[in-house]
Write a protein that holds these residues in place. Structure first.
Motif, short mmCIF file in Angstrom:
data_model
loop_
_atom_site.label_atom_id
_atom_site.label_comp_id
_atom_site.label_asym_id
_atom_site.label_seq_id
_atom_site.Cartn_x
_atom_site.Cartn_y
_atom_site.Cartn_z
N TYR A 19 19.29 46.88 47.81
CA TYR A 19 20.74 47.23 48.25
C TYR A 19 21.77 45.80 48.54
N ARG A 20 21.22 44.82 48.00
CA ARG A 20 21.82 43.48 48.01
C ARG A 20 21.91 42.93 46.78
N CYS A 21 22.89 41.80 46.86
CA CYS A 21 23.05 41.06 45.38
C CYS A 21 21.62 40.54 45.15
N ALA A 22 21.34 40.76 43.86
CA ALA A 22 20.03 40.11 43.52
C ALA A 22 19.66 38.55 43.50
N VAL A 23 21.09 38.02 43.23
CA VAL A 23 21.02 36.51 43.32
C VAL A 23 20.34 36.00 44.75
N GLN A 24 19.27 35.09 44.65
CA GLN A 24 18.67 34.83 46.07
C GLN A 24 19.60 34.10 46.82
N THR A 25 20.30 33.38 46.45
CA THR A 25 21.15 32.48 47.08
C THR A 25 22.49 33.18 47.84
N CYS A 26 22.52 34.38 47.38
CA CYS A 26 23.86 35.09 47.86
C CYS A 26 23.41 36.48 48.73
N ARG A 27 22.93 37.25 48.26
CA ARG A 27 22.47 38.39 49.09
C ARG A 27 23.35 39.21 49.68
N ASN A 28 24.65 39.13 49.12
CA ASN A 28 25.74 40.00 49.97
C ASN A 28 25.36 41.44 49.68
N ILE A 29 25.83 42.32 50.56
CA ILE A 29 25.71 43.65 50.59
C ILE A 29 26.74 44.52 50.34
N PHE A 30 27.77 44.06 50.20
CA PHE A 30 29.01 44.78 49.99
C PHE A 30 29.44 44.95 48.36
N ALA A 31 30.05 45.99 48.04
CA ALA A 31 30.46 46.30 46.72
C ALA A 31 29.48 46.01 45.59
N ILE A 32 28.24 46.55 45.59
CA ILE A 32 27.18 46.09 44.72
C ILE A 32 27.53 46.67 43.26
N ASP A 33 27.42 46.03 42.16
CA ASP A 33 27.77 46.29 41.05
C ASP A 33 26.46 46.43 40.00
N ILE A 34 26.25 47.25 39.20
CA ILE A 34 25.21 47.27 38.16
C ILE A 34 25.80 46.48 37.03
N HIS A 35 24.95 45.60 36.57
CA HIS A 35 25.11 44.69 35.63
C HIS A 35 24.33 44.52 34.59
N HIS A 36 24.62 44.56 33.30
CA HIS A 36 23.77 44.25 32.44
C HIS A 36 23.24 42.88 32.06
N PRO A 56 30.57 41.58 43.66
CA PRO A 56 31.47 40.98 42.72
C PRO A 56 31.69 39.70 42.46
N VAL A 57 31.40 38.58 43.28
CA VAL A 57 31.37 37.30 43.17
C VAL A 57 30.42 36.92 41.90
N MET A 58 29.20 37.23 42.37
CA MET A 58 28.24 36.95 41.18
C MET A 58 28.34 37.74 39.94
N HIS A 59 29.12 38.95 39.86
CA HIS A 59 29.37 39.59 38.73
C HIS A 59 30.05 38.60 37.45
N PHE A 60 30.95 37.68 38.21
CA PHE A 60 31.86 36.55 37.39
C PHE A 60 30.99 35.98 36.20
N PHE A 61 29.47 35.86 36.37
CA PHE A 61 28.79 35.12 35.55
C PHE A 61 28.90 35.61 34.00
N HIS A 62 29.16 36.91 33.72
CA HIS A 62 29.39 37.38 32.43
C HIS A 62 30.54 36.78 31.91
N ARG A 63 31.56 36.34 32.64
CA ARG A 63 32.65 35.72 32.23
C ARG A 63 32.54 34.34 31.82
N GLY A 64 31.47 33.79 32.09
CA GLY A 64 31.31 32.22 31.67
C GLY A 64 31.41 31.53 33.14
N ILE A 65 31.62 31.97 34.08
CA ILE A 65 31.84 31.06 35.29
C ILE A 65 30.50 30.87 35.90
#
Length: 72
Positions: A19-36, A56-65
């Motif tokens: 229930y945390r962001c799956a990015v090891q350097t992040c690990r935030n626990i708020f507003a977790i999204d499911i991403h393809h 939400p911060v890491m979810h930006f990766f699909h936008r090329g950031i």
């Protein structure tokens, strides 16, 4: 029309990520999204192996950031 990710699969993804962001350097626990990992428009599906829990911060990766490789 995009098929909704089944609730059972969402729970599996979130449980796998602790229930945390799956990015090891992040690990935030708020507003977790499911991403393809492989986007639906690229042929990706709703199976567990193609889904990842992201904040939400890491979810930006699909936008090329943030590159796809950096979260795998």
């Amino acid at each position: 029309m995009r098929k909704k990710v089944p609730k059972k699969v969402v729970i599996e993804v979130l449980t796998e990520a602790g229930y945390r962001c799956a990015v090891q350097t992040c690990r935030n626990i708020f507003a977790i999204d499911i991403h393809h990992i492989i986007e639906v428009v690229e042929g990706g599906g709703n199976e567990l192996a193609n889904l990842i829990a992201l904040c939400p911060v890491m979810h930006f990766f699909h936008r090329g950031i943030i590159s796809r490789d950096s979260i795998l």
